[in-house]
Design an enzyme around this catalytic site. Structure first.
Site, PDB file in Angstrom:
ATOM      1  CD  GLN A  87       0.779  -8.477  -2.805  1.00 39.33           C
ATOM      2  OE1 GLN A  87       1.101  -9.900  -4.144  1.00 39.33           O
ATOM      3  NE2 GLN A  87      -0.773  -8.394  -3.511  1.00 39.33           N
TER       4      GLN A  87
ATOM      5  N   GLY B 147      -4.681  -4.112  -3.622  1.00 42.95           N
ATOM      6  CA  GLY B 147      -5.447  -3.031  -3.749  1.00 42.95           C
ATOM      7  C   GLY B 147      -5.150  -2.232  -4.468  1.00 42.95           C
ATOM      8  CG  HIS B 148      -2.055  -1.809  -7.086  1.00 38.08           C
ATOM      9  ND1 HIS B 148      -1.558  -2.598  -8.033  1.00 38.08           N
ATOM     10  CD2 HIS B 148      -1.787  -1.754  -5.654  1.00 38.08           C
ATOM     11  CE1 HIS B 148      -0.336  -3.545  -6.701  1.00 38.08           C
ATOM     12  NE2 HIS B 148      -0.749  -3.047  -5.626  1.00 38.08           N
TER      13      HIS B 148
ATOM     14  CE  LYS C  78       2.427  -2.272  -4.608  1.00 35.14           C
ATOM     15  NZ  LYS C  78       1.774  -2.060  -2.856  1.00 35.14           N
TER      16      LYS C  78
ATOM     17  CG  ASP D   4      -1.692  -0.991   1.188  1.00 33.02           C
ATOM     18  OD1 ASP D   4      -2.481  -1.451   0.502  1.00 33.02           O
ATOM     19  OD2 ASP D   4      -2.128  -1.470   2.551  1.00 33.02           O
TER      20      ASP D   4
HETATM   21  P1  GDP Z   1      -0.427  -0.092  -3.480  1.00 31.23           P
HETATM   22  O1  GDP Z   1      -1.011  -0.388  -2.829  1.00 31.23           O
HETATM   23  O2  GDP Z   1       0.538   0.300  -3.395  1.00 31.23           O
HETATM   24  O3  GDP Z   1      -1.256   0.155  -4.575  1.00 31.23           O
HETATM   25  O4  GDP Z   1      -1.535   1.374  -2.607  1.00 31.23           O
HETATM   26  P2  GDP Z   1      -3.231   1.733  -2.031  1.00 31.23           P
HETATM   27  O5  GDP Z   1      -3.680   2.189  -3.182  1.00 31.23           O
HETATM   28  O6  GDP Z   1      -3.714   0.430  -1.730  1.00 31.23           O
HETATM   29  O7  GDP Z   1      -2.951   2.930  -0.900  1.00 31.23           O
HETATM   30  C1  GDP Z   1      -2.312   4.287  -1.245  1.00 31.23           C
HETATM   31  C2  GDP Z   1      -3.165   5.187  -0.760  1.00 31.23           C
HETATM   32  O8  GDP Z   1      -2.490   6.478  -0.704  1.00 31.23           O
HETATM   33  C3  GDP Z   1      -4.195   4.846  -2.236  1.00 31.23           C
HETATM   34  O9  GDP Z   1      -5.262   5.774  -1.478  1.00 31.23           O
HETATM   35  C4  GDP Z   1      -4.292   6.569  -3.467  1.00 31.23           C
HETATM   36  O10 GDP Z   1      -4.600   6.979  -3.553  1.00 31.23           O
HETATM   37  C5  GDP Z   1      -3.269   7.576  -1.456  1.00 31.23           C
HETATM   38  N1  GDP Z   1      -1.930   7.796  -1.964  1.00 31.23           N
HETATM   39  C6  GDP Z   1      -0.727   7.742  -3.361  1.00 31.23           C
HETATM   40  N2  GDP Z   1       0.090   8.249  -2.968  1.00 31.23           N
HETATM   41  C7  GDP Z   1      -0.391   9.342  -2.720  1.00 31.23           C
HETATM   42  C8  GDP Z   1       0.257  11.281  -2.524  1.00 31.23           C
HETATM   43  O11 GDP Z   1       1.297  10.841  -2.195  1.00 31.23           O
HETATM   44  N3  GDP Z   1      -0.554  11.743  -1.116  1.00 31.23           N
HETATM   45  C9  GDP Z   1      -1.513  11.227  -0.784  1.00 31.23           C
HETATM   46  N4  GDP Z   1      -2.215  12.464   0.784  1.00 31.23           N
HETATM   47  N5  GDP Z   1      -2.086   9.921  -0.806  1.00 31.23           N
HETATM   48  C10 GDP Z   1      -1.786   9.088  -2.158  1.00 31.23           C
HETATM   49  P1  IMO Z   2      -0.994  -4.403  -2.197  1.00 28.26           P
HETATM   50  O1  IMO Z   2       0.049  -4.211  -3.918  1.00 28.26           O
HETATM   51  C1  IMO Z   2      -0.781  -4.982   2.155  1.00 28.26           C
HETATM   52  C2  IMO Z   2      -0.959  -8.889   3.390  1.00 28.26           C
HETATM   53  C3  IMO Z   2      -2.456  -8.722   4.380  1.00 28.26           C
HETATM   54  C4  IMO Z   2      -1.337 -10.230   5.101  1.00 28.26           C
HETATM   55  C5  IMO Z   2      -0.631 -10.698   4.314  1.00 28.26           C
HETATM   56  C6  IMO Z   2      -1.172 -12.189   3.639  1.00 28.26           C
HETATM   57  O2  IMO Z   2      -1.991  -3.758  -2.139  1.00 28.26           O
HETATM   58  O3  IMO Z   2       0.112  -3.217  -1.526  1.00 28.26           O
HETATM   59  P2  IMO Z   2      -2.498 -12.587   1.628  1.00 28.26           P
HETATM   60  O4  IMO Z   2      -4.243 -12.786   1.775  1.00 28.26           O
HETATM   61  O5  IMO Z   2      -1.878 -11.975   1.019  1.00 28.26           O
HETATM   62  O6  IMO Z   2      -2.779 -14.131   2.153  1.00 28.26           O
HETATM   63  O7  IMO Z   2      -2.615 -12.077   2.969  1.00 28.26           O
HETATM   64  O8  IMO Z   2      -0.621  -9.518   3.602  1.00 28.26           O
HETATM   65  N1  IMO Z   2      -1.243  -8.031   2.254  1.00 28.26           N
HETATM   66  C7  IMO Z   2      -1.360  -6.683   1.733  1.00 28.26           C
HETATM   67  N2  IMO Z   2      -0.744  -5.661   2.928  1.00 28.26           N
HETATM   68  N3  IMO Z   2      -1.153  -4.614   0.584  1.00 28.26           N
HETATM   69  C8  IMO Z   2      -1.354  -5.619  -0.140  1.00 28.26           C
HETATM   70  O9  IMO Z   2      -1.888  -5.184  -1.859  1.00 28.26           O
HETATM   71  C9  IMO Z   2      -1.472  -7.022  -0.004  1.00 28.26           C
HETATM   72  N4  IMO Z   2      -1.277  -7.819   0.051  1.00 28.26           N
HETATM   73  C10 IMO Z   2      -1.488  -8.546   0.570  1.00 28.26           C
HETATM   74  O10 IMO Z   2      -2.276  -8.253   5.348  1.00 28.26           O
HETATM   75  O11 IMO Z   2      -0.823  -9.798   6.185  1.00 28.26           O
HETATM   76 MG    MG Z   3      -2.414  -1.750  -1.575  1.00 35.12          MG
END
Ligand code: GDP
Ligand code: IMO
Ligand code: MG
Length: 429
Positions: free
Chosen positions: A225, A40-41, A16, A13
């Site tokens: 991840q 979840g991106h 990416k 998270d």
């Molecule tokens: P990912 O799994 O690595 O793609 O990240 P996620 O989407 O799960 O979580 C990142 C969260 O931060 C999302 O809600 C993005 O929209 C938000 N985000 C990403 N970069 C920034 C940033 O520089 N500033 C802010 N405020 N939000 C950001």
């Molecule tokens: P993105 O791509 C954050 C974590 C779960 C748990 C562990 C194992 O959005 O960064 P799983 O369901 O993969 O067997 O769970 O990994 N986990 C993540 N945490 N971001 C993710 O993906 C994750 N995908 C799995 O919370 O701790």
């Molecule tokens: Mg994510």
């Protein structure tokens, strides 16, 4: 030829999706290589927010090819829903190709995931319950069902038969409903329908990707991840079931390591983790609560509140090592805008000693307490900054200190969720 891998440098998270979408504008092909719908991106572009679990975050660019590689475990319902969601928003998915060698997540993987977690009790991993671990278990046990089996149909039925026989033994012992009779017929009918819908998107991707490399196209690999969730290099067993580090991108699409030019590690300006497992800089206090609320730190896939802590340079240095990272991108800098002081973990104190390396056992890690350095905050809005020099001096100093501690150039900085809220110090392509 330029190939860039975008990789999570912490526990996932990190942003990416946002960075992949930003860089996708310069790439010819964007590829997902491992993981599944546990990812979840989030992308925010053109005033719209998109949450993608399986489709590469390059899909908003109509001219960019999007490949889901053989290393991904595919939940057909999720991917088909995602395709429909994108189409409903007027976006084209004609450039999407899913590897015929990708393994399929089946309903019994969901049940197994839930059941294994319940058996572990207070030692549970805190998985996303998307069937990821059980699907990779069947893959390594060489009994997984691949898309090419589904398309051929007879192999699908044959493999399903074996898998149901095995899973039903477990379900029976566990007092769970077995999948037989009408339930089995329903499952077969469901997958027959998925087969028709997914067919146009399935293809041979190994030659496709290697031909793109040979044609000197620009490839962008979208990690899922984070490095500390890697099956080999993460905080095992509190990890996911795939190789999330850069090397996983190669096996996940069928290219060699010599094809990679850059590895861009994405790290938040602080740190988060979802699920169980060690997190040395975790803040279980009002500051943690404050950053969680400022950063909107709730999971995209499960909605769970994310655990929050200060930036841990021991973790990101380790991550740089196991990924062969060449560049860093610091995201969510803006979330720290209102904090008067910001801490960075520079080392751990472990049994009276100061260490700068990640210990390999959970027991040793549990003994570690972070050594912090405190930097003054900048107390002003950074969200409109588009050049490094636009950032307040203290924010610049914070970034430069992270650069120094990790030992890598911070080539990009994100100051907002929107595509354009991005500062580029060194071009990736
Ligand atoms: P990912 O799994 O690595 O793609 O990240 P996620 O989407 O799960 O979580 C990142 C969260 O931060 C999302 O809600 C993005 O929209 C938000 N985000 C990403 N970069 C920034 C940033 O520089 N500033 C802010 N405020 N939000 C950001
Ligand atoms: P993105 O791509 C954050 C974590 C779960 C748990 C562990 C194992 O959005 O960064 P799983 O369901 O993969 O067997 O769970 O990994 N986990 C993540 N945490 N971001 C993710 O993906 C994750 N995908 C799995 O919370 O701790
Ligand atoms: Mg994510």
């Amino acid at each position: 030829m330029t190939s860039v891998i975008v990789i999570g440098a912490q526990w996932g998270d990190e942003g990416k999706g946002k960075i992949t979408d930003y860089l996708a504008g310069q790439a010819d092909m964007v590829l997902r290589c491992q993981g599944g719908s546990n990812a979840g991106h989030t992308i925010v572009a053109n005033g719209q927010k998109y949450a993608l679990h399986l489709i590469p975050s390059g899909i908003l660019n109509p001219d960019t090819a999007c490949v889901v590689g053989n290393g991904v475990v595919l939940d057909l319902k999720v991917v088909l829903d995602e395709i429909e969601m994108l189409k409903a928003q007027g976006l084209s998915v004609k450039n999407l190709v899913i590897s015929d060698k990708a393994h399929i997540i089946m309903p019994y993987h969901y049940i197994m995931d839930e059941y294994q977690e319940s058996l572990k009790g207070d030692k549970k991993i805190g998985t996303t319950k998307r069937g990821i671990g059980p699907a990779y278990m069947d893959k390594t046990a060489r009994q997984g069902i691949r898309l090419l089996d589904l398309l051929a149909w007879e192999p699908f039925l044959e493999k399903l038969e074996y898998n149901l026989r095995e899973k039903n033994i477990i379900f029976e012992c566990a007092g769970l409903p077995v999948i037989s009779g009408e339930a089995k017929e329903q499952l077969i009918a469901e997958y027959a329908a998925y087969r028709e819908q997914i067919m146009p998107y399935v293809g041979e991707t190994v030659y496709l990707v290697n031909e793109a490399l040979q044609a000197r196209k620009k490839l962008l690999f979208e990690g899922a991840q984070g490095s500390l969730l890697d099956l080999d290099h993460g905080t095992y067993p509190y990890v996911t079931s795939s190789n999330t580090v850069a090397a996983g991108s190669c096996t996940g699409v069928g290219i060699g390591p010599t094809a990679i030019n850059r590895v861009l590690g994405i790290a938040k300006a602080y740190c988060t983790r979802v699920g169980e497992g060690p997190f040395p800089t975790e803040l279980i206090d009002d500051m943690g609560e404050k950053i969680r609320s400022l950063g909107g730190e709730f999971g995209v896939t499960t909605g769970r509140p994310r655990r929050v802590g200060w930036f841990d340079s021991v973790v990101v240095r380790y991550s740089a090592l196991v990924n062969g990272m060449t560049d860093l991108c610091i995201t969510k800098l803006d979330i720290l805008d209102t904090l008067p002081e910001i801490k960075i973990c520079t080392a751990y104190r472990c049994n009276g000693e100061i260490i700068t390396r990640m210990p390999s056992t959970l027991e040793a890690l549990a003994e570690c307490t972070p050594v912090y350095e405190t930097l003054p905050g900048w107390l002003c809005d950074t969200t409109e900054c588009r050049m490094f020099r636009d950032l307040p001096v203290n924010a610049q100093k914070y970034i430069l200190r992270l650069e120094e501690l990790v030992g890598l150039p911070v080539s990009m900085v994100a100051v907002g969720a929107e595509r354009d809220s991005t500062i580029v110090r060194r071009e990736m392509f």
